[in-house]
Design a protein around this motif. Structure first.
Motif, short mmCIF file in Angstrom:
data_model
loop_
_atom_site.label_atom_id
_atom_site.label_comp_id
_atom_site.label_asym_id
_atom_site.label_seq_id
_atom_site.Cartn_x
_atom_site.Cartn_y
_atom_site.Cartn_z
N PRO A 1 -6.61 -7.12 -10.05
CA PRO A 1 -6.72 -7.49 -8.63
C PRO A 1 -6.67 -8.99 -8.41
O PRO A 1 -7.26 -9.77 -9.19
N ARG A 2 -5.98 -9.40 -7.35
CA ARG A 2 -5.93 -10.83 -6.99
C ARG A 2 -7.14 -11.14 -6.10
O ARG A 2 -7.18 -10.75 -4.94
N VAL A 3 -8.11 -11.81 -6.68
CA VAL A 3 -9.37 -12.03 -5.98
C VAL A 3 -9.73 -13.51 -5.83
O VAL A 3 -10.79 -13.84 -5.30
N SER B 1 -2.32 -7.33 -6.49
CA SER B 1 -2.73 -7.55 -7.88
C SER B 1 -1.66 -8.34 -8.61
O SER B 1 -0.51 -8.42 -8.18
N ASN B 2 -2.05 -8.89 -9.73
CA ASN B 2 -1.13 -9.63 -10.60
C ASN B 2 -0.91 -8.84 -11.89
O ASN B 2 -1.81 -8.13 -12.35
N ASP C 1 -4.79 -2.91 -3.56
CA ASP C 1 -5.06 -3.18 -4.97
C ASP C 1 -6.18 -4.19 -5.20
O ASP C 1 -6.80 -4.20 -6.26
N CYS C 2 -6.43 -5.07 -4.23
CA CYS C 2 -7.45 -6.11 -4.42
C CYS C 2 -8.85 -5.61 -4.10
O CYS C 2 -9.84 -6.27 -4.43
N VAL D 1 -11.46 0.39 -8.34
CA VAL D 1 -10.21 -0.23 -7.90
C VAL D 1 -9.10 0.74 -8.27
O VAL D 1 -8.95 1.12 -9.42
N THR E 1 -4.29 -8.79 -0.73
CA THR E 1 -3.63 -9.71 -1.66
C THR E 1 -3.06 -9.03 -2.90
O THR E 1 -2.41 -9.68 -3.72
N ALA F 1 -11.00 -5.91 3.26
CA ALA F 1 -10.03 -5.92 2.15
C ALA F 1 -9.52 -4.51 1.92
O ALA F 1 -10.29 -3.54 2.04
N GLY G 1 -12.78 -6.06 -8.27
CA GLY G 1 -12.03 -6.35 -7.06
C GLY G 1 -12.96 -6.92 -5.99
O GLY G 1 -14.14 -7.18 -6.25
N VAL H 1 -17.41 -10.39 -5.25
CA VAL H 1 -16.30 -9.91 -6.07
C VAL H 1 -16.85 -9.35 -7.36
O VAL H 1 -17.69 -9.98 -8.01
#
Length: 416
Positions: free
Chosen positions: A233-235, A96-97, A267-268, A275, A94, A264, A248, A245
């Motif tokens: 990270p998009r978690v 990262s943001n 980046d997540c 990470v 997923t 997984a 990440g 979690v």
């Protein structure tokens, strides 16, 4: 009956896995997978967006499909369009943001007109549409992403200011001298650089940004603001599914989460407390996981490119575990005098370390290595990367250095 492998995320790691295995790839963006490393070149106008597309996946990807929920009991992924995708093995890639700093004038995820993150191809295209010769642009953040964005905006003709809260540019990767040389180069491109300045807020008029306010009261006029303050990270999908979690999504040496049927990568993922947030580790994790899944599910894994493969089998035919990546940072800045730089490991020496550095002011070149005992622990090169191949191999292998003068490390090109 074949094993259903579903990959959530069409970024670097997800696309690599889908290239090597027959999977169902759910990509949130409407675009085919692309190389994020080259986004700055698209912004600068050096490449068209289609040029940075990644090689095709083995099975058609479902693009524009956002996963919103994982039902671990039913082994399904629910998507925003109401569809459900069943899996036997699930891979979360997923990504990262972008980090949105706590600035006055920023409320939630809705950004004022003229304020842009710099993470996706859509971010890049929106910036390209906003930039014209002479437009005043402020880049907030002087790390790798911020420096790349500032260079690209300057190349596109913008009047650019780079605001860095820390003491120097790319302070996580470079030592003091290398950072000073980088600043010199960035300023030679016409970028105005401010370090040790904290951005406090944004001024707006009619919903559009007009200026950036610094914490000391100084005001920078701006019609375009780029937020390059790092990524996170998009978690959320993993956390809501009850997976472990930390920063990440926690994974083991087989990139497996706390649910043995869910992995997984990229980046997540958080492996051994780290990470990475870089393309190299994402590719290595995807290659290692491709071998794990091929062994455990019988899915046929195609060969990864020989240039950056981590998941190759050993002589016994058993895929090696993923033990982490020693990531080397590389950046090329174009301009009247193009500048290449590479950095790895610890570039600031501790007491008792040995260091060797060579400086050539006429060529703007700088090379430095740090040795601890008989191990190379870090190095930085600007302007002259002839020795980077030999240095990277010595560092990545973490082996005892030969009994030769340290100067040899910086002058031997290792066939690079």
């Amino acid at each position: 009956m074949s094993t259903r492998i579903v990959v959530v995320g069409g970024g670097t790691a997800g696309a690599r896995l889908a290239r090597r295995l027959p999977v169902t790839l759910l990509g949130e963006e409407p675009h085919a997978p692309y190389n994020r490393v080259l986004l700055a070149d698209v912004l600068a106008g050096r490449y068209a967006p289609e040029v940075i597309a990644l090689p095709g996946t083995r099975e058609p990807a479902r693009l524009g499909t956002r996963a919103v929920r994982i039902d671990r009991a039913a082994r399904t992924v629910e998507c925003a369009d109401g569809s459900r995708v069943g899996y036997d093995r699930l891979v979360l890639a997923t990504g990262s943001n972008p980090v949105l700093p706590p600035l006055r004038g920023l409320r939630g995820a809705a950004l004022p007109a003229g304020v842009h993150p710099f993470r996706t191809i859509d971010d890049c295209l929106a910036l390209r549409a906003a930039v014209r010769p002479g437009v005043r642009a402020v880049v907030v953040g002087g790390g790798l992403l911020g420096v790349s964005a500032a260079r690209a905006l300057a190349e596109a003709g913008a009047d650019v200011v780079l605001a860095q809260q820390g003491e120097r540019l790319m302070e996580r990767q470079l030592d003091v001298h290398a950072s000073a040389l980088l600043r010199e180069h960035v300023e030679s491109l016409g970028v105005e650089v401010h370090t040790e300045c904290r951005v406090g807020g944004l001024r707006q008029r009619d919903g559009a940004v007009t200026a950036v306010e610094l914490a000391d009261g100084f005001v920078l006029d701006a019609r375009v603001v780029v937020l390059a303050c790092g990524v996170r990270p998009r978690v959320a999908l993993a956390r809501e599914a009850g997976l472990d979690v930390a920063t990440g999504i926690v994974v083991d040496d087989e990139l497996r989460t706390s649910d043995p049927l869910i992995h997984a990568v990229g980046d997540c993922a958080e492996h051994a407390g780290r990470v990475y947030g870089l393309a190299g580790p994402a590719l290595e994790q995807a290659d290692a996981l491709a071998e794990v899944l091929a062994r455990e599910t019988g899915a046929g894994a195609s060969d990864a490119p020989a240039s950056d493969t981590a998941g190759t089998t050993d002589t016994a035919g058993t895929p090696p575990a993923y033990t982490g990546t020693r990531a080397l940072t590389r950046l090329t800045l174009t301009g009247p005098r193009p500048l290449d730089l590479a950095a790895f490991g610890e570039v600031t020496a501790r007491p008792g370390d040995d260091t060797v550095q060579l400086t050539d002011p006429t060529r703007g070149a700088y090379r430095k290595v740090v040795v601890r005992g008989d191990r190379l622990v870090g190095g930085v090169l600007l302007g002259d990367l002839a020795a980077v191949g030999a240095l990277a191999r010595a560092w990545e292998g973490d082996e005892a250095l030969p009994e030769a003068p340290l100067l040899h490390l910086l002058t031997h090109d290792g066939g690079s």
